[in-house]
Design an enzyme around this catalytic site. Sequence first.
Site, PDB file in Angstrom:
ATOM      1  N   LYS A  80     -12.001  -1.788  13.580  1.00  0.00           N
ATOM      2  CA  LYS A  80     -10.634  -2.253  13.328  1.00  0.00           C
ATOM      3  C   LYS A  80     -10.050  -3.081  14.481  1.00  0.00           C
ATOM      4  O   LYS A  80     -10.359  -4.258  14.594  1.00  0.00           O
ATOM      5  CB  LYS A  80      -9.733  -1.066  12.967  1.00  0.00           C
ATOM      6  N   ASP A 104     -14.364   9.633  15.786  1.00  0.00           N
ATOM      7  CA  ASP A 104     -14.156   8.410  15.019  1.00  0.00           C
ATOM      8  C   ASP A 104     -12.811   7.842  15.438  1.00  0.00           C
ATOM      9  O   ASP A 104     -11.756   8.309  15.016  1.00  0.00           O
ATOM     10  CB  ASP A 104     -14.184   8.726  13.517  1.00  0.00           C
ATOM     11  N   PHE A 134     -11.617  10.307   6.866  1.00  0.00           N
ATOM     12  CA  PHE A 134     -12.111   9.058   6.296  1.00  0.00           C
ATOM     13  C   PHE A 134     -13.026   8.409   7.327  1.00  0.00           C
ATOM     14  O   PHE A 134     -12.628   8.196   8.460  1.00  0.00           O
ATOM     15  CB  PHE A 134     -10.970   8.104   5.929  1.00  0.00           C
TER      16      PHE A 134
HETATM   17  C1  PLP Z   1     -11.032   2.252   8.365  1.00  0.00           C
HETATM   18  C2  PLP Z   1     -11.777   3.405   8.898  1.00  0.00           C
HETATM   19  C3  PLP Z   1     -13.175   3.504   8.754  1.00  0.00           C
HETATM   20  C4  PLP Z   1     -13.981   2.500   7.966  1.00  0.00           C
HETATM   21  O1  PLP Z   1     -13.885   1.232   8.485  1.00  0.00           O
HETATM   22  P1  PLP Z   1     -14.422  -0.022   7.624  1.00  0.00           P
HETATM   23  O2  PLP Z   1     -14.332  -1.159   8.584  1.00  0.00           O
HETATM   24  O3  PLP Z   1     -13.537  -0.155   6.446  1.00  0.00           O
HETATM   25  O4  PLP Z   1     -15.831   0.287   7.230  1.00  0.00           O
HETATM   26  C5  PLP Z   1     -13.812   4.572   9.350  1.00  0.00           C
HETATM   27  N1  PLP Z   1     -13.127   5.517  10.031  1.00  0.00           N
HETATM   28  C6  PLP Z   1     -11.792   5.461  10.177  1.00  0.00           C
HETATM   29  C7  PLP Z   1     -11.088   6.514  10.966  1.00  0.00           C
HETATM   30  C8  PLP Z   1     -11.065   4.410   9.598  1.00  0.00           C
HETATM   31  O5  PLP Z   1      -9.727   4.378   9.723  1.00  0.00           O
END
Ligand code: PLP
Length: 414
Positions: free
Chosen positions: A264, A235, A150
């Site tokens: 986050k 990521d 994700f």
């Molecule tokens: C939540 C998340 C995203 C996206 O973040 P947003 O602030 O919702 O755009 C991308 N990569 C990872 C691993 C995430 O957990």
Amino acid sequence: MGTMSKPLTASTAAKTGTSKGPSPAVMGTYGRQNIVFAKGEGAWLETEAGERYLDFGSGIAVNALGHAHPRLVAALTEQAGKLWHTSNLYRVAGQEKLAERLVAATFADKVFFCNSGAEACEGAIKAARRFHYVAGRPERTRIVTCTGAFHGRTLATLAAAGNPKYLEGFGPEAPGFDHVPYGDLDALRAAVGPETAAVMVEPVQGEGGVQVGSSDYLKGLRALCDEAGILLVLDEVQTGVGRSGKLFSHEWAGITPDIMAVAKGIGGGFPLGAVLATEAAAAGLTPGTHGSTFGGNPLATAVGEAVLDVVLEPGFLEGVQQKALRLRQGLARLKDQFPDLVVEVRGQGLLAGIKIDAAPADVVAAALGERLLVVGAGDSVVRIIPPLIVADHEISEGIERLSRALAHVSKSKT
Ligand SMILES: *Cc1c(COP(=O)(O)O)cnc(C)c1O
């Protein structure tokens, strides 16, 4: 557009009703729990009626320091009285300070600020492609990513993750991504070709169900990227800023990426994202190639610095590791208690998951009934993501509540 506001008739009042359920004025993109929180403190949230909930979701790994942390409140309110926004057309003092702090604490030499995880991932993808472009390899545009990943909800990050459920109905998929199974180095090696620019991976797949990449996997990724002359993009939007028990999860494997997406937890609840890169990997992002109106504004970076102040205090991350161990032991006991329901306990730091033989939504709902917030994930997993400041007795309390929730689900299953 009319400027007159609508008179509040009986029918519009009914349509905006908050007690009955979610307002239809908000687009229905989320299947929301019918609950509204009025305030929070530490690991606790409270409704208007004064009902207290133990927050083991942390706004999906965002409220790293819990709710209303005094240091964050002070940083935000102090900055709010001085300056909110000036634009990236000018130097931003707080942004420079936060960038320097991040550079000092990580592998990175350069930081670009944005506002969310998806934007950080997009920025990382752009940086990787431009890196090869300015080095005379414009053909290297493709990014190898993992199934179950994700990376956000923008068109490119959806294509990066390749989850058909999220792509459906949104038109042509952004090209340039090759997907391989998570954890499979052989598949990855086979997918890398003369057009590959980078590999982009989560050290722990959060949304995908708390799938922890092994140290060998991450080391293998690093070696493979070095051999192929491509960039390693991590990521760490969910795993970063202390969540894993280290400042960043890749530290557990003893490797460093070339580029990293962060968001986050870094803002502790204030929208803030960042792309971190080595000097070499950032070489393509020259003036005018990338930007953000809000990215790294004085408010966001004041809070970001306060978050780092706390997380980098001596002993804080060790404390997270100890709490993680306690949580892990509690979850292991639940697995013993409910062997037919809890299939596996996994995770890293305070990003934990239990794989269950039931619908995760049922456990989430039952936990809500016990006034405990947890979060669903892929692969039949329920995520347990307490704030990093959670106290030992709160972990015990959370495990007790989760135990009651599992008992409830277990009973209705048979
Ligand atoms: C939540 C998340 C995203 C996206 O973040 P947003 O602030 O919702 O755009 C991308 N990569 C990872 C691993 C995430 O957990």
